[in-house]
Design a protein around this motif. Structure first.
Motif, PDB file in Angstrom:
ATOM      1  N   THR A 128      18.439  -3.991 -34.277  1.00  0.00           N
ATOM      2  CA  THR A 128      17.725  -3.427 -35.191  1.00  0.00           C
ATOM      3  C   THR A 128      16.482  -2.621 -34.523  1.00  0.00           C
ATOM      4  O   THR A 128      16.039  -1.645 -35.003  1.00  0.00           O
ATOM      5  N   TRP A 129      15.717  -3.534 -33.965  1.00  0.00           N
ATOM      6  CA  TRP A 129      14.400  -2.981 -33.367  1.00  0.00           C
ATOM      7  C   TRP A 129      14.948  -1.668 -32.265  1.00  0.00           C
ATOM      8  O   TRP A 129      14.109  -0.545 -32.497  1.00  0.00           O
ATOM      9  N   ASP A 130      16.033  -1.626 -31.807  1.00  0.00           N
ATOM     10  CA  ASP A 130      16.414  -0.422 -30.949  1.00  0.00           C
ATOM     11  C   ASP A 130      16.644   0.837 -31.739  1.00  0.00           C
ATOM     12  O   ASP A 130      16.139   1.890 -31.478  1.00  0.00           O
ATOM     13  N   ILE A 131      17.220   0.534 -32.819  1.00  0.00           N
ATOM     14  CA  ILE A 131      17.594   1.757 -33.990  1.00  0.00           C
ATOM     15  C   ILE A 131      16.157   2.299 -34.616  1.00  0.00           C
ATOM     16  O   ILE A 131      15.814   3.424 -34.483  1.00  0.00           O
ATOM     17  N   LEU A 132      15.363   1.210 -34.902  1.00  0.00           N
ATOM     18  CA  LEU A 132      14.079   1.779 -35.484  1.00  0.00           C
ATOM     19  C   LEU A 132      13.183   2.414 -34.224  1.00  0.00           C
ATOM     20  O   LEU A 132      12.337   3.339 -34.601  1.00  0.00           O
ATOM     21  N   ASN A 133      13.208   1.904 -32.967  1.00  0.00           N
ATOM     22  CA  ASN A 133      12.546   2.570 -32.110  1.00  0.00           C
ATOM     23  C   ASN A 133      12.852   4.055 -31.752  1.00  0.00           C
ATOM     24  O   ASN A 133      12.239   5.085 -31.633  1.00  0.00           O
ATOM     25  N   VAL A 134      14.364   4.286 -31.971  1.00  0.00           N
ATOM     26  CA  VAL A 134      14.941   5.584 -31.866  1.00  0.00           C
ATOM     27  C   VAL A 134      14.525   6.635 -32.890  1.00  0.00           C
ATOM     28  O   VAL A 134      13.808   7.708 -32.977  1.00  0.00           O
ATOM     29  N   ILE A 135      14.476   6.092 -34.289  1.00  0.00           N
ATOM     30  CA  ILE A 135      14.158   6.739 -35.363  1.00  0.00           C
ATOM     31  C   ILE A 135      12.525   7.229 -35.250  1.00  0.00           C
ATOM     32  O   ILE A 135      12.109   8.295 -35.445  1.00  0.00           O
ATOM     33  N   GLY A 136      11.684   6.111 -34.851  1.00  0.00           N
ATOM     34  CA  GLY A 136      10.362   6.376 -34.670  1.00  0.00           C
ATOM     35  C   GLY A 136       9.926   7.245 -33.684  1.00  0.00           C
ATOM     36  O   GLY A 136       9.209   8.254 -33.820  1.00  0.00           O
ATOM     37  N   THR A 137      10.565   7.142 -32.349  1.00  0.00           N
ATOM     38  CA  THR A 137      10.481   8.030 -31.253  1.00  0.00           C
ATOM     39  C   THR A 137      10.667   9.459 -31.707  1.00  0.00           C
ATOM     40  O   THR A 137       9.838  10.431 -31.591  1.00  0.00           O
ATOM     41  N   ILE A 138      11.978   9.765 -32.314  1.00  0.00           N
ATOM     42  CA  ILE A 138      12.308  10.988 -32.781  1.00  0.00           C
ATOM     43  C   ILE A 138      11.641  11.596 -33.926  1.00  0.00           C
ATOM     44  O   ILE A 138      10.998  12.759 -33.758  1.00  0.00           O
ATOM     45  N   ALA A 139      10.868  10.630 -34.834  1.00  0.00           N
ATOM     46  CA  ALA A 139      10.031  11.168 -35.812  1.00  0.00           C
ATOM     47  C   ALA A 139       8.721  11.641 -35.240  1.00  0.00           C
ATOM     48  O   ALA A 139       8.297  12.885 -35.648  1.00  0.00           O
ATOM     49  N   PHE A 140       8.247  11.104 -34.391  1.00  0.00           N
ATOM     50  CA  PHE A 140       6.583  11.184 -33.689  1.00  0.00           C
ATOM     51  C   PHE A 140       7.071  12.325 -32.890  1.00  0.00           C
ATOM     52  O   PHE A 140       5.999  13.407 -32.838  1.00  0.00           O
ATOM     53  N   ALA A 141       8.063  12.553 -32.139  1.00  0.00           N
ATOM     54  CA  ALA A 141       8.355  13.717 -31.055  1.00  0.00           C
ATOM     55  C   ALA A 141       8.567  14.971 -32.032  1.00  0.00           C
ATOM     56  O   ALA A 141       7.940  15.971 -31.617  1.00  0.00           O
ATOM     57  N   LEU A 142       9.278  15.138 -33.089  1.00  0.00           N
ATOM     58  CA  LEU A 142       9.396  16.116 -33.824  1.00  0.00           C
ATOM     59  C   LEU A 142       7.867  16.450 -34.588  1.00  0.00           C
ATOM     60  O   LEU A 142       7.733  17.669 -34.836  1.00  0.00           O
ATOM     61  N   SER A 143       7.335  15.485 -35.145  1.00  0.00           N
ATOM     62  CA  SER A 143       5.977  15.879 -35.591  1.00  0.00           C
ATOM     63  C   SER A 143       4.976  16.424 -34.563  1.00  0.00           C
ATOM     64  O   SER A 143       4.337  17.410 -34.876  1.00  0.00           O
ATOM     65  N   GLY A 144       5.227  16.413 -33.314  1.00  0.00           N
ATOM     66  CA  GLY A 144       4.632  16.917 -32.309  1.00  0.00           C
ATOM     67  C   GLY A 144       4.978  18.470 -32.084  1.00  0.00           C
ATOM     68  O   GLY A 144       4.228  19.378 -31.669  1.00  0.00           O
ATOM     69  N   VAL A 145       6.423  18.514 -32.138  1.00  0.00           N
ATOM     70  CA  VAL A 145       6.907  19.685 -32.318  1.00  0.00           C
ATOM     71  C   VAL A 145       6.435  20.675 -33.124  1.00  0.00           C
ATOM     72  O   VAL A 145       6.036  21.966 -32.873  1.00  0.00           O
ATOM     73  N   ILE A 146       6.583  20.282 -34.440  1.00  0.00           N
ATOM     74  CA  ILE A 146       5.966  21.079 -35.424  1.00  0.00           C
ATOM     75  C   ILE A 146       4.604  21.441 -35.378  1.00  0.00           C
ATOM     76  O   ILE A 146       4.283  22.696 -35.494  1.00  0.00           O
ATOM     77  N   VAL A 147       3.447  20.678 -34.890  1.00  0.00           N
ATOM     78  CA  VAL A 147       2.226  21.011 -34.499  1.00  0.00           C
ATOM     79  C   VAL A 147       2.313  22.181 -33.553  1.00  0.00           C
ATOM     80  O   VAL A 147       1.433  23.124 -33.591  1.00  0.00           O
ATOM     81  N   VAL A 182       3.525  12.984 -26.018  1.00  0.00           N
ATOM     82  CA  VAL A 182       2.244  12.303 -26.218  1.00  0.00           C
ATOM     83  C   VAL A 182       2.191  11.908 -27.779  1.00  0.00           C
ATOM     84  O   VAL A 182       1.578  10.786 -27.750  1.00  0.00           O
ATOM     85  N   THR A 183       2.845  12.720 -28.623  1.00  0.00           N
ATOM     86  CA  THR A 183       2.816  11.925 -29.914  1.00  0.00           C
ATOM     87  C   THR A 183       3.703  10.719 -30.133  1.00  0.00           C
ATOM     88  O   THR A 183       3.619   9.732 -30.745  1.00  0.00           O
ATOM     89  N   ALA A 184       5.005  10.768 -29.211  1.00  0.00           N
ATOM     90  CA  ALA A 184       5.966   9.671 -29.206  1.00  0.00           C
ATOM     91  C   ALA A 184       5.375   8.398 -28.301  1.00  0.00           C
ATOM     92  O   ALA A 184       5.916   7.384 -28.652  1.00  0.00           O
TER      93      ALA A 184
END
Length: 200
Positions: free
Chosen positions: A2-21, A38-40
Motif C-alpha cells: 500500500t505504501w509503495d503504491i502511495l509513494n508512486v502516486i505521490g512521487t508522480i504527482a509532485f514531479a508533474l507539479s514541477g513539470v507544470i511550473v 526537486v519537487t518530488a
C-alpha cells in the motif's frame, strides 16, 4: 505494498507539479527535470538533514527516480495527453502525496526517538519541502504558504504520529484518509487560515 503504491502516486504527482511550473516559466528540458526532481524528492532530503538521517538514503529509492524520470519525459513530450486529466485529478493526487509523505516523515522522526516537535517538522518538510524548493527556483511565492490550508494538514499528521496516537499500518491508512479528506475539503470550500494585509 500500500505504501509503495502511495509513494508512486505521490512521487508522480509532485514531479508533474514541477513539470507544470517549469513549462509555465518556459524552462528548457533540463529545467523541467530539475524542478520535477526537486519537487518530488526535495522534501525528503530536507527532512533527512533535519532529523539526522543520511541524505544518501534518498539514493536507495532508485525505482522512484526512474518512475519520476519517465513520467516527466512523457509529460514534456506529450503535454496534451495529461494536462486535461491533471486539471481534474491533480489536486487529489497531490493530496495523496502530501498525506503519505507527511506521515512517512513523521514516522522517520518518531522511529529515531525524536520528540513530537521533530515529528511535526519532519512531516511538514517532507510533505511541502519539495514544493518550497520548486517555487523558490521558479521565483514564485511558495504556494503552500498562501493558498487554502496545506502545510497545516501535514503538521497535523506529524502531531498525531509524534504523540503515538497511531502506530500501526491500519492506523496510518486511516490517518492518510483523514489528511486527504481534509485537504480536499479545504480546496472545495476554499478554507484558509487567518491572515492580515498591512496596507488595507
Amino acid at each position: 505494498m500500500t505504501w509503495d503504491i502511495l509513494n508512486v502516486i505521490g512521487t508522480i504527482a509532485f514531479a508533474l507539479s514541477g513539470v507544470i511550473v517549469a513549462m509555465e516559466e518556459e524552462y528548457d528540458l533540463m529545467g523541467v527535470y530539475i524542478l520535477g526532481f526537486v519537487t518530488a524528492f526535495g522534501g525528503g532530503a530536507i527532512r533527512n538533514l533535519l532529523i539526522g538521517v543520511p541524505v544518501s538514503a534518498l539514493w536507495e529509492q532508485g525505482d522512484l527516480f526512474v518512475i519520476a524520470f519517465i513520467a516527466m519525459t512523457i509529460a514534456f513530450i506529450l503535454p496534451k495527453l495529461w494536462i486535461h486529466h491533471w486539471v481534474k485529478w491533480g489536486v487529489l493526487f497531490d493530496a495523496i502525496g502530501l498525506a503519505s509523505f507527511a506521515i512517512q516523515g513523521a514516522i522517520y522522526a518518531a522511529n529515531i526517538g525524536h520528540p513530537v516537535s521533530a515529528a511535526i517538522a519532519a512531516a511538514a518538510l517532507t510533505g511541502t519541502g519539495g514544493g518550497m524548493i520548486r517555487d523558490v527556483l521558479a521565483d514564485r511565492k511558495p504556494m503552500f504558504l498562501r493558498q487554502e490550508i496545506y502545510i497545516a494538514w501535514a503538521m497535523l499528521a506529524g502531531l498525531i504520529v509524534g504523540m503515538g496516537l497511531v502506530d500501526s499500518t491500519p492506523g496510518y491508512i486511516l490517518l492518510l484518509i483523514l489528511i486527504v479528506t481534509l485537504r480536499m475539503l479545504s480546496v472545495s470550500f476554499h478554507w484558509r487560515l487567518p491572515y492580515r494585509r498591512i496596507n488595507d
